[in-house]
Scaffold this active site. Structure first.
Site, PDB file in Angstrom:
ATOM      1  N   LYS A 197      -5.947  23.638  12.612  1.00 49.41           N
ATOM      2  CA  LYS A 197      -5.691  25.102  14.032  1.00 49.41           C
ATOM      3  C   LYS A 197      -6.556  25.853  14.480  1.00 49.41           C
ATOM      4  CE  LYS A 197      -1.280  27.851  14.802  1.00 49.41           C
ATOM      5  NZ  LYS A 197      -0.267  27.402  13.719  1.00 49.41           N
ATOM      6  N   SER A 257       4.128  26.213  15.828  1.00 54.05           N
ATOM      7  CA  SER A 257       3.444  26.686  16.882  1.00 54.05           C
ATOM      8  C   SER A 257       1.932  26.434  17.272  1.00 54.05           C
ATOM      9  CB  SER A 257       2.186  28.422  16.888  1.00 54.05           C
ATOM     10  OG  SER A 257       1.966  28.652  15.259  1.00 54.05           O
ATOM     11  N   SER A 300       5.513  25.605  12.051  1.00 53.76           N
ATOM     12  CA  SER A 300       4.688  25.491  12.648  1.00 53.76           C
ATOM     13  C   SER A 300       4.467  24.336  12.419  1.00 53.76           C
ATOM     14  CB  SER A 300       3.684  26.156  13.409  1.00 53.76           C
ATOM     15  OG  SER A 300       4.926  27.669  14.564  1.00 53.76           O
TER      16      SER A 300
END
Ligand code: GLN
Length: 470
Positions: free
Chosen positions: A73, A148, A172
């Site tokens: 990420k 997210s 997330s």
């Protein structure tokens, strides 16, 4: 999707090479560019790392993650590569060092393939808040993959990586894992070092793995867990052998179903799918009981007070002077700060900074921030109480399956509610996993969540592994 477990077996038997596994992932990324899961791809570097690992495999000196291709990420630093956090304000920021989790993966001979798209500064539940465009759900591109860490989840689902590292501040990792149909684990607060993670809400943020199997996320956790001298919030609680925990046996294990997580707002298909799994565990000898977490109704409110407060102070550092984007539309220093932040941050991030500044300001601090802290304690106590009588909890991961792009963007509260079953684990600091448990009538994946006691990832993995086994 291919599990590392099977790749590892093929490597050991000489049926494949790390280079060919990496090349396949890179081809998969290129073929599925339109999903927008990646913000940067390390073509040459990944192939040359793969060749180096292949040499070690031949010499019999390869680490435990040889053959694993990992995406990261874009909020976690990989030395020499951009770390944008999905934000224009960090568009050109290049990480000067590896996050501890990345260094540990490399040491274990995993190959890093690139950086994944995400909601800006990890604020969101759909990956529509990225400054670099939304991420598409592979099964239906009109829908969102959750967030997210949407790019991470999609990268695993669509075979662009074997595993991925995401972050979970309020759900997330678990919520996008549920929406895309992969496994995602949020470890206990402090279990995994956050050195090299760009902070959103420091008392909530956790780094954790995505994978196609419970075994694969356990293998990653094994490598990244443990004390790090560079992160004072990392714990020195010993790291057990997680793979030993996956015995397939849940006989006598006490599992609680928190009744507040099965009430109004839960999609009937999701409820049914979770109930079927619970029945399966009961037949295998688990002892199932209903429990209560009485402060559940306050979780979203407490989270959005405390997380925004922390975000407003963590994001104060992006002022145009020290990092990233600087506006050209300013004549003096004060205007430069204002213009850089106004132009550099997106709408959701600005909303959070304003909310967080408000709840911390004199006159409101007691009414909001301090009260939020007290409620957090009550929520933590709820979990401590139920864990006196059960070993873990089972809940749906999210109230619905993946929704359509644009469906919740005009109504932040609706968006916030998609984390209703996940934020409590971050408020309490406990571990949680989401894994697939079937599909709804439209074919969209449903996620089931297992929550455990602090530092008891072993039980969480054991139950998840039993659930995963048909
Ligand atoms: N969706 C939640 C939020 O928007 C959680 C995000 C996260 O876990 N990073 O804050």
């Amino acid at each position: 999707m291919r599990s590392h477990e099977s790749i590892h077996a093929d490597l050991a038997a000489g049926r494949t090479t790390v280079e060919s596994v990496v090349t396949e992932c890179l081809a998969s990324i290129e073929r599925q560019r339109s999903l927008n899961a990646f913000l940067s791809v390390f073509h040459e570097e990944a192939v040359s790392q793969a060749r180096a690992v292949d040499k070690k495999v031949s010499a019999g000196t390869a680490g435990p993650l040889a053959g694993m291709v990992v995406s990261i990420k874009d909020v976690i630093c990989v030395k020499g590569h951009r770390a944008t956090c999905g934000s224009k304000i960090l568009e050109n920021f290049v990480a000067p060092y590896d996050a501890t989790v990345v260094a540990r993966l490399k040491d274990a001979d995993a190959v890093i393939v690139g950086k994944c798209n995400m909601d800006e500064f990890a604020m969101g539940s759909s990956t529509e808040n990225s400054a670099f465009g939304r991420v598409h759900l592979p099964q239906d591109v009109s829908r969102i993959p959750g967030g997210s860490s949407g790019g991470s989840a999609v990268s695993v689902r669509a075979g662009m990586a074997t595993t991925s590292l995401g972050t979970d501040t309020g759900g997330s990792i678990r919520q996008p894992a549920a929406f895309t149909g992969v496994v995602g684990l949020k470890p206990t607060y402090g279990r995994v070092s956050r050195y090299g993670l760009i902070a959103f809400a420091s008392s909530f943020d956790s780094i954790g793995p995505f994978g196609s199997t419970v075994h694969d996320v356990a293998s990653v956790l094994q490598v990244i867990a443990g004390k790090d001298p560079n992160d004072a919030t990392s714990s020195d609680v010993p790291v057990p052998d997680y793979r030993m925990a996956m015995t397939g046996n849940v006989k006598g294990l006490r599992i609680g179903l928190p009744k507040e997580y099965y009430g109004d707002g839960l999609d009937p298909h999701v409820r049914k799918a979770v109930e079927v799994q619970v029945e399966k565990l009961r037949k295998q000898g688990a002892v199932i009981s209903e429990v209560s977490l009485p402060h559940t109704e306050y979780t979203i409110a407490a989270y959005y007070i405390l997380a925004t407060a922390e975000a407003s102070s963590n994001l104060a550092r992006y002022d145009g002077a020290r990092y990233g984007f600087r506006s050209k539309n300013a004549g003096n220093l004060t205007d430069m700060y204002v213009a850089s932040r106004s132009e550099g941050f997106g709408a959701e991030v600005k909303r959070r900074i304003m909310l967080g500044t408000y709840v911390l300001s004199a006159g409101y601090y007691d009414a909001y921030y301090r009260k939020g802290q007290k409620v957090r304690r009550l929520i933590k106590n709820d979990f401590a109480n139920v864990f006196k009588s059960v070993d873990c909890l089972i809940t749906p991961t999210a109230p619905t399956t993946a929704f359509r792009a644009g469906e919740k963007t005009d109504d932040p509260l609706q968006m916030y509610l998609s984390d209703i079953y996940t934020v409590s684990a971050n408020l309490a600091g406990i571990p949680g996993i989401s894994l697939p448990c079937g599909n709804d009538p439209e074919g969209l994946p449903i996620g089931i969540q297992v929550l455990g006691k602090e530092f008891d990832e072993a039980t969480v993995l054991r139950v998840a592994h039993a659930l995963e086994t048909p």
